[in-house]
Design a protein around this motif. Structure first.
Motif, PDB file in Angstrom:
ATOM      1  N   ASN A 119       0.781  -1.314  -0.011  1.00 46.03           N
ATOM      2  CA  ASN A 119       0.066   0.059   0.114  1.00 46.03           C
ATOM      3  C   ASN A 119       1.091   1.331  -0.082  1.00 46.03           C
ATOM      4  O   ASN A 119       0.870   2.223   0.784  1.00 46.03           O
ATOM      5  CB  ASN A 119      -0.910   0.243   1.153  1.00 46.03           C
ATOM      6  CG  ASN A 119      -2.133   1.044   0.935  1.00 46.03           C
ATOM      7  OD1 ASN A 119      -2.270   1.377  -0.156  1.00 46.03           O
ATOM      8  ND2 ASN A 119      -2.597   1.440   2.221  1.00 46.03           N
ATOM      9  N   ASN A 149      -1.231   3.720  -7.664  1.00 49.79           N
ATOM     10  CA  ASN A 149      -1.444   3.086  -6.303  1.00 49.79           C
ATOM     11  C   ASN A 149      -1.555   4.124  -5.349  1.00 49.79           C
ATOM     12  O   ASN A 149      -0.936   3.993  -4.149  1.00 49.79           O
ATOM     13  CB  ASN A 149      -0.480   2.073  -5.784  1.00 49.79           C
ATOM     14  CG  ASN A 149      -0.804   1.057  -4.645  1.00 49.79           C
ATOM     15  OD1 ASN A 149      -2.003   0.468  -4.966  1.00 49.79           O
ATOM     16  ND2 ASN A 149      -0.332   0.874  -3.724  1.00 49.79           N
ATOM     17  N   TYR A 150      -2.094   5.246  -5.562  1.00 55.78           N
ATOM     18  CA  TYR A 150      -2.182   6.506  -4.599  1.00 55.78           C
ATOM     19  C   TYR A 150      -3.752   6.506  -3.967  1.00 55.78           C
ATOM     20  O   TYR A 150      -4.863   6.680  -4.995  1.00 55.78           O
ATOM     21  CB  TYR A 150      -1.996   7.751  -5.779  1.00 55.78           C
ATOM     22  CG  TYR A 150      -1.980   8.919  -4.821  1.00 55.78           C
ATOM     23  CD1 TYR A 150      -1.282   9.545  -3.813  1.00 55.78           C
ATOM     24  CD2 TYR A 150      -3.317   9.953  -5.330  1.00 55.78           C
ATOM     25  CE1 TYR A 150      -1.446  10.507  -3.073  1.00 55.78           C
ATOM     26  CE2 TYR A 150      -3.439  11.020  -4.585  1.00 55.78           C
ATOM     27  CZ  TYR A 150      -2.410  11.543  -3.511  1.00 55.78           C
ATOM     28  OH  TYR A 150      -2.683  12.461  -2.880  1.00 55.78           O
ATOM     29  N   THR A 151      -3.710   6.720  -2.882  1.00 56.83           N
ATOM     30  CA  THR A 151      -5.030   6.932  -2.375  1.00 56.83           C
ATOM     31  C   THR A 151      -5.380   8.636  -1.954  1.00 56.83           C
ATOM     32  O   THR A 151      -4.513   8.981  -1.314  1.00 56.83           O
ATOM     33  CB  THR A 151      -5.232   6.374  -1.061  1.00 56.83           C
ATOM     34  OG1 THR A 151      -5.022   4.716  -1.217  1.00 56.83           O
ATOM     35  CG2 THR A 151      -6.622   6.443  -0.194  1.00 56.83           C
ATOM     36  N   GLU A 182     -10.097   7.265  -1.936  1.00 58.39           N
ATOM     37  CA  GLU A 182     -10.434   6.507  -3.252  1.00 58.39           C
ATOM     38  C   GLU A 182      -8.979   5.918  -3.737  1.00 58.39           C
ATOM     39  O   GLU A 182      -8.125   6.977  -3.925  1.00 58.39           O
ATOM     40  CB  GLU A 182     -11.071   7.231  -4.304  1.00 58.39           C
ATOM     41  CG  GLU A 182     -12.096   7.930  -3.767  1.00 58.39           C
ATOM     42  CD  GLU A 182     -13.094   8.737  -4.645  1.00 58.39           C
ATOM     43  OE1 GLU A 182     -14.174   8.910  -4.856  1.00 58.39           O
ATOM     44  OE2 GLU A 182     -12.263   9.588  -5.415  1.00 58.39           O
ATOM     45  N   LEU A 183      -8.831   4.878  -4.034  1.00 55.42           N
ATOM     46  CA  LEU A 183      -7.600   4.082  -4.512  1.00 55.42           C
ATOM     47  C   LEU A 183      -7.536   4.297  -5.956  1.00 55.42           C
ATOM     48  O   LEU A 183      -8.327   3.936  -6.612  1.00 55.42           O
ATOM     49  CB  LEU A 183      -7.308   2.960  -4.297  1.00 55.42           C
ATOM     50  CG  LEU A 183      -6.027   1.956  -4.410  1.00 55.42           C
ATOM     51  CD1 LEU A 183      -4.835   2.632  -4.031  1.00 55.42           C
ATOM     52  CD2 LEU A 183      -6.171   0.626  -4.163  1.00 55.42           C
ATOM     53  N   ASN A 218      -2.800   1.060 -10.851  1.00 52.77           N
ATOM     54  CA  ASN A 218      -1.690   0.982 -10.830  1.00 52.77           C
ATOM     55  C   ASN A 218      -1.137   0.569 -12.114  1.00 52.77           C
ATOM     56  O   ASN A 218      -1.933   0.492 -13.079  1.00 52.77           O
ATOM     57  CB  ASN A 218      -1.150  -0.115  -9.788  1.00 52.77           C
ATOM     58  CG  ASN A 218      -2.046  -1.237  -9.885  1.00 52.77           C
ATOM     59  OD1 ASN A 218      -1.628  -2.238 -10.721  1.00 52.77           O
ATOM     60  ND2 ASN A 218      -2.811  -1.687  -8.928  1.00 52.77           N
ATOM     61  N   SER A 266      -2.469  10.622 -10.579  1.00 50.10           N
ATOM     62  CA  SER A 266      -3.027   9.463 -10.258  1.00 50.10           C
ATOM     63  C   SER A 266      -4.496   9.425 -11.174  1.00 50.10           C
ATOM     64  O   SER A 266      -5.194  10.172 -11.298  1.00 50.10           O
ATOM     65  CB  SER A 266      -3.507   9.266  -8.787  1.00 50.10           C
ATOM     66  OG  SER A 266      -4.486   8.302  -8.688  1.00 50.10           O
ATOM     67  N   ARG A 306      -9.100   2.009 -12.502  1.00 55.85           N
ATOM     68  CA  ARG A 306      -8.737   0.672 -12.071  1.00 55.85           C
ATOM     69  C   ARG A 306      -9.546  -0.389 -12.959  1.00 55.85           C
ATOM     70  O   ARG A 306     -10.566  -0.283 -13.386  1.00 55.85           O
ATOM     71  CB  ARG A 306      -9.312   0.519 -10.434  1.00 55.85           C
ATOM     72  CG  ARG A 306      -8.430   1.236  -9.806  1.00 55.85           C
ATOM     73  CD  ARG A 306      -8.656   1.159  -8.469  1.00 55.85           C
ATOM     74  NE  ARG A 306      -8.274  -0.363  -7.913  1.00 55.85           N
ATOM     75  CZ  ARG A 306      -8.801  -0.873  -6.876  1.00 55.85           C
ATOM     76  NH1 ARG A 306      -9.442  -0.101  -5.955  1.00 55.85           N
ATOM     77  NH2 ARG A 306      -8.519  -2.038  -6.481  1.00 55.85           N
ATOM     78  N   ASN A 327      -4.467  -6.414  -7.506  1.00 57.39           N
ATOM     79  CA  ASN A 327      -5.729  -5.774  -6.482  1.00 57.39           C
ATOM     80  C   ASN A 327      -7.135  -5.737  -7.065  1.00 57.39           C
ATOM     81  O   ASN A 327      -8.006  -4.971  -6.878  1.00 57.39           O
ATOM     82  CB  ASN A 327      -5.235  -4.312  -5.832  1.00 57.39           C
ATOM     83  CG  ASN A 327      -5.211  -3.544  -6.825  1.00 57.39           C
ATOM     84  OD1 ASN A 327      -5.129  -3.713  -8.112  1.00 57.39           O
ATOM     85  ND2 ASN A 327      -5.106  -2.163  -6.490  1.00 57.39           N
TER      86      ASN A 327
END
Length: 383
Positions: free
Chosen positions: A150, A169-171, A176-177, A180, A230, A250, A257
């Motif tokens: 993470n 992979n930035y929240t 919100e993710l 990647n 992102s 995503r 993931n």
């Protein structure tokens, strides 16, 4: 990361004053930089500007992963180093340069190749990763390790005249993710389809441009200012000065993931990509050494792996075996004396040597550094 106990000396206040007086940045963002731990993987073309600007900006702890040594061929684009560092481990030369730029930092070096065996152990100690690697196995390795731990992964790549940047992979602040690397590239390209910079080259100034943008994204991720890349993929063409930004999302089928992850631990990325992360070191010979062999009457063979049209344009009397036919013509290459292999610049000949060594057991091959171009320049001939 907590900034509660972060303080600055008068010298640090003076150094970072131009940051602190920006209304949208201020003292709190500078504290976040000092509190941050950023891992930079690779200290070459991209790593050089990333490291320089992160150090100058005041990132408190910077980790550097690189197992290579400084070579004179690096200096066309790796501005972190000078001629006096040639032959030194890059991490040592980088640490010395960064400490001279900003003595208020903690620099941690890893003079090792990043692998599936050590990636999680190294990356877990850092808040953000900046991926400046130049091969697919390591890019997938870095991505998967960051996802499993993470950690945000600030990605960049360069080739010839094109550069790419994104944040993986930035929240965000809303929790919100973002996507990647595997959402963009689920699988690697076929082996050999995309040449490396060593084979295809890169405009020297391009890593400086792209690496600076990469450092900018790291600073935004650490401080929380602005909007990161992102969910967006930035592409820059240095020849046309065209810029394109693509939206990426995503993918529920992402193997790391997605809805049903199949990659729950680090895998063999060289096998996954069908290529080695680090090519085996090959023997090289300079133009000067090549000429001294000739003048001394040494008995050796010369092989040219360029294409027939290149050979017709100019050659040095070598036996022509184009790269694509090397394997089927291996019997024409002498195993009992020294053999110098050359192409135009040295990339194709290096590839030919590796193929001959791995598949046919050759141990007597030497790559002509700089290829026929370097030879003609040294002997004052024209291409």
């Amino acid at each position: 990361m907590s900034t509660e106990n972060i303080t600055f000396s008068p010298a640090e206040y003076a150094r970072y004053n131009r940051h602190i007086i920006i209304p949208e940045f201020g003292l709190e963002a500078q504290k976040k930089l000092k509190a941050a731990k950023v891992l930079v993987i690779g200290s070459g073309g991209l790593g050089s500007p990333v490291l320089l600007y992160l150090a100058a900006a005041g990132v408190g702890t910077i980790g550097i992963v690189d197992f290579d040594v400084v070579d004179d061929s690096n200096l066309q684009r790796q501005v972190l180093f000078g001629v006096e560092e040639i032959g030194k481990p890059k991490v040592e030369a980088a640490k010395q340069r960064l400490q001279s730029l900003n003595p208020h930092l903690n620099i941690i070096t890893y003079n090792t190749q990043l692998t599936s065996a050590n990636a999680l152990e190294i990356i877990k100690e850092y808040d953000v990763v900046a991926d400046g690697t130049d091969n697919f196995p390591t890019r997938y390795l870095v991505n998967d390790a960051c996802v499993l731990l993470n950690k945000p992964n600030v990605y960049a790549s360069i080739f010839q005249f094109e550069g790419q940047v994104s944040v993986f992979n930035y929240t965000n602040a809303a929790g919100e993710l973002g996507p990647n690397y595997r959402d963009l590239y689920p699988t690697p390209p076929p082996p050999g389809l995309v040449p490396s910079c060593a084979e295809g080259g890169v405009l020297g100034v391009l890593p400086g441009i792209i690496g600076s943008l990469q450092a900018n994204e790291v600073i935004k991720v650490v401080t929380g200012i602005g909007e990161t890349l992102s969910g967006r993929f930035f592409v820059f063409d240095a020849l046309t000065f065209e810029v394109r930004t693509f939206n990426i999302k995503r993918n529920e089928n992402n193997p790391v993931n997605g809805k049903n992850p199949t990659v729950t631990a680090l895998i063999d990325y060289e096998q996954f990509c069908g290529m080695k992360a680090v090519e085996k070191t090959i023997k090289e010979i300079s133009v000067e050494e090549f000429e001294s062999w000739r003048e001394a009457g040494e008995n050796f063979q010369v092989i040219d792996v360029r294409e027939p049209n290149e050979y017709e344009e100019v050659n040095i009397g070598a036996l022509l075996i184009p790269l694509g036919t090397v394997a089927e013509n291996a019997e024409k290459i002498d195993k009992h004396r020294k053999v110098v292999v050359h192409c135009k610049l040295g990339g194709r000949s290096a590839k030919a040597i590796r193929e001959l060594e791995e598949k046919h057991g050759f141990t007597n091959l030497y790559n002509l550094k700089g290829g026929i171009t370097a030879y003609l320049q040294k002997t004052q001939q024209t291409v």
